[in-house]
Every structure is written in structure tokens, then in C-alpha cells.
Design a protein around this motif. Structure first.
Motif, PDB file in Angstrom:
ATOM      1  N   SER A   1       0.844  -1.170   0.000  1.00  0.00           N
ATOM      2  CA  SER A   1       0.000   0.000   0.000  1.00  0.00           C
ATOM      3  C   SER A   1       0.888   1.231   0.000  1.00  0.00           C
ATOM      4  N   VAL A   2       0.429   2.272  -0.695  1.00  0.00           N
ATOM      5  CA  VAL A   2       1.137   3.550  -0.701  1.00  0.00           C
ATOM      6  C   VAL A   2       0.168   4.610  -0.196  1.00  0.00           C
ATOM      7  N   PHE A   3       0.581   5.337   0.838  1.00  0.00           N
ATOM      8  CA  PHE A   3      -0.236   6.372   1.455  1.00  0.00           C
ATOM      9  C   PHE A   3       0.386   7.724   1.125  1.00  0.00           C
ATOM     10  N   ALA A   4      -0.325   8.557   0.389  1.00  0.00           N
ATOM     11  CA  ALA A   4       0.180   9.867  -0.015  1.00  0.00           C
ATOM     12  C   ALA A   4       0.363  10.774   1.207  1.00  0.00           C
ATOM     13  N   PRO A   5       1.272  11.745   1.110  1.00  0.00           N
ATOM     14  CA  PRO A   5       1.418  12.707   2.206  1.00  0.00           C
ATOM     15  C   PRO A   5       0.072  13.375   2.516  1.00  0.00           C
ATOM     16  N   GLY A   6      -0.276  13.409   3.795  1.00  0.00           N
ATOM     17  CA  GLY A   6      -1.533  14.020   4.213  1.00  0.00           C
ATOM     18  C   GLY A   6      -2.757  13.142   4.087  1.00  0.00           C
ATOM     19  N   ALA A   7      -2.628  11.981   3.446  1.00  0.00           N
ATOM     20  CA  ALA A   7      -3.780  11.082   3.302  1.00  0.00           C
ATOM     21  C   ALA A   7      -4.180  10.537   4.663  1.00  0.00           C
ATOM     22  N   GLU A   8      -5.487  10.302   4.827  1.00  0.00           N
ATOM     23  CA  GLU A   8      -5.928   9.740   6.102  1.00  0.00           C
ATOM     24  C   GLU A   8      -7.264   9.023   5.975  1.00  0.00           C
ATOM     25  N   LEU A   9      -7.460   8.088   6.862  1.00  0.00           N
ATOM     26  CA  LEU A   9      -8.752   7.467   7.105  1.00  0.00           C
ATOM     27  C   LEU A   9      -9.213   8.104   8.411  1.00  0.00           C
ATOM     28  N   ALA A  10     -10.020   9.159   8.309  1.00  0.00           N
ATOM     29  CA  ALA A  10     -10.336   9.992   9.465  1.00  0.00           C
ATOM     30  C   ALA A  10     -11.297   9.337  10.446  1.00  0.00           C
ATOM     31  N   GLU A  11     -12.256   8.577   9.932  1.00  0.00           N
ATOM     32  CA  GLU A  11     -13.230   7.911  10.795  1.00  0.00           C
ATOM     33  C   GLU A  11     -12.807   6.469  11.022  1.00  0.00           C
ATOM     34  N   PRO A  12     -12.855   5.990  12.262  1.00  0.00           N
ATOM     35  CA  PRO A  12     -12.447   4.595  12.527  1.00  0.00           C
ATOM     36  C   PRO A  12     -13.265   3.603  11.705  1.00  0.00           C
ATOM     37  N   ALA A  13     -12.590   2.571  11.249  1.00  0.00           N
ATOM     38  CA  ALA A  13     -13.216   1.479  10.497  1.00  0.00           C
ATOM     39  C   ALA A  13     -12.965   0.182  11.255  1.00  0.00           C
ATOM     40  N   THR A  14     -13.876  -0.750  11.115  1.00  0.00           N
ATOM     41  CA  THR A  14     -13.711  -2.079  11.712  1.00  0.00           C
ATOM     42  C   THR A  14     -14.068  -3.102  10.655  1.00  0.00           C
ATOM     43  N   ARG A  15     -13.209  -4.106  10.508  1.00  0.00           N
ATOM     44  CA  ARG A  15     -13.476  -5.179   9.547  1.00  0.00           C
ATOM     45  C   ARG A  15     -13.397  -6.514  10.287  1.00  0.00           C
ATOM     46  N   PRO A  16     -14.093  -7.537   9.803  1.00  0.00           N
ATOM     47  CA  PRO A  16     -14.047  -8.866  10.441  1.00  0.00           C
ATOM     48  C   PRO A  16     -12.805  -9.642   9.977  1.00  0.00           C
ATOM     49  N   THR A  17     -11.636  -9.045  10.193  1.00  0.00           N
ATOM     50  CA  THR A  17     -10.386  -9.603   9.667  1.00  0.00           C
ATOM     51  C   THR A  17      -9.277  -9.525  10.707  1.00  0.00           C
ATOM     52  N   GLU A  18      -8.186 -10.196  10.398  1.00  0.00           N
ATOM     53  CA  GLU A  18      -6.920  -9.992  11.091  1.00  0.00           C
ATOM     54  C   GLU A  18      -6.027  -9.251  10.117  1.00  0.00           C
ATOM     55  N   GLU A  19      -5.297  -8.245  10.614  1.00  0.00           N
ATOM     56  CA  GLU A  19      -4.474  -7.431   9.734  1.00  0.00           C
ATOM     57  C   GLU A  19      -3.097  -7.247  10.346  1.00  0.00           C
ATOM     58  N   ALA A  20      -2.097  -7.197   9.500  1.00  0.00           N
ATOM     59  CA  ALA A  20      -0.721  -6.981   9.932  1.00  0.00           C
ATOM     60  C   ALA A  20      -0.019  -6.184   8.858  1.00  0.00           C
ATOM     61  N   GLY A  21       1.012  -5.457   9.253  1.00  0.00           N
ATOM     62  CA  GLY A  21       1.727  -4.660   8.273  1.00  0.00           C
ATOM     63  C   GLY A  21       3.146  -4.371   8.688  1.00  0.00           C
ATOM     64  N   TYR A  22       3.907  -3.909   7.707  1.00  0.00           N
ATOM     65  CA  TYR A  22       5.319  -3.557   7.878  1.00  0.00           C
ATOM     66  C   TYR A  22       5.557  -2.269   7.099  1.00  0.00           C
ATOM     67  N   ILE A  23       6.152  -1.272   7.739  1.00  0.00           N
ATOM     68  CA  ILE A  23       6.421   0.008   7.088  1.00  0.00           C
ATOM     69  C   ILE A  23       7.748  -0.093   6.348  1.00  0.00           C
ATOM     70  N   VAL A  24       7.690  -0.019   5.024  1.00  0.00           N
ATOM     71  CA  VAL A  24       8.878  -0.113   4.174  1.00  0.00           C
ATOM     72  C   VAL A  24       9.609   1.226   4.136  1.00  0.00           C
ATOM     73  N   SER A  25       8.849   2.332   3.988  1.00  0.00           N
ATOM     74  CA  SER A  25       9.456   3.661   3.988  1.00  0.00           C
ATOM     75  C   SER A  25       8.403   4.686   4.377  1.00  0.00           C
ATOM     76  N   GLY A  26       8.871   5.830   4.847  1.00  0.00           N
ATOM     77  CA  GLY A  26       7.968   6.880   5.270  1.00  0.00           C
ATOM     78  C   GLY A  26       7.481   6.659   6.690  1.00  0.00           C
ATOM     79  N   CYS A  27       6.365   7.308   7.015  1.00  0.00           N
ATOM     80  CA  CYS A  27       5.809   7.178   8.362  1.00  0.00           C
ATOM     81  C   CYS A  27       4.285   7.121   8.277  1.00  0.00           C
ATOM     82  N   LEU A  28       3.690   6.545   9.296  1.00  0.00           N
ATOM     83  CA  LEU A  28       2.236   6.397   9.340  1.00  0.00           C
ATOM     84  C   LEU A  28       1.794   6.464  10.791  1.00  0.00           C
ATOM     85  N   ASP A  29       0.843   7.354  11.080  1.00  0.00           N
ATOM     86  CA  ASP A  29       0.188   7.344  12.388  1.00  0.00           C
ATOM     87  C   ASP A  29      -0.946   6.338  12.294  1.00  0.00           C
TER      88      ASP A  29
END
Length: 73
Positions: A1-29
Motif C-alpha cells: 500500500s502507498v499512502f500519499a502525504p496528508g492522506a488519512e482514514l479519518a473515521e475509525p473502520a472495523t473489519r471482520p479480519t486480522e491485519e498486519a503490516g510492515y512500514i517499508v518507507s515513510g511514516c504512518l500514524d
């Protein structure tokens, strides 16, 4: 996934899943069930069926490997 500067998911989301991730470059709150994490290159995360939201506060794209199981699109 690529997240543009300033991009956001402002409202919380919930999915019936398990999720995991690794930050390759940049930063993410990332907020998971109301807990805030500032992730940078080399950081990872995992959550399951919890509300989450994210924001790229940086000036460069954030590149992340984001795994969703089972896949929902």
C-alpha cells in the motif's frame, strides 16, 4: 500500500479480519482501538477486528506491506 502525504482514514473502520503490516518507507500514524502509534521505516503492527484509522503526517509517501486475512476488498 502507498499512502500519499496528508492522506488519512479519518473515521475509525472495523473489519471482520486480522491485519498486519510492515512500514517499508515513510511514516504512518495508526490508531488501533483508540491507542495511537507513530510508525516509521522498519516498524510493524497487527490487530484483529478492532476499530482503526490511519494518517500519513509526513511529506513523502508511506509505503507499507499491509496483509488482510481473509481478504476483503
Amino acid at each position: 500500500s502507498v499512502f500519499a502525504p496528508g492522506a488519512e482514514l479519518a473515521e475509525p473502520a472495523t473489519r471482520p479480519t486480522e491485519e498486519a503490516g510492515y512500514i517499508v518507507s515513510g511514516c504512518l500514524d495508526l490508531w488501533i482501538d483508540g491507542r495511537a502509534f507513530n510508525l516509521t521505516e522498519g516498524d510493524s503492527f497487527r490487530f484483529a477486528r478492532e476499530p482503526y484509522r490511519w494518517r500519513n503526517p509526513g511529506s513523502e509517501p508511506c509505503v507499507a506491506v499491509w496483509v488482510i486475512a481473509p481478504p476483503v476488498y
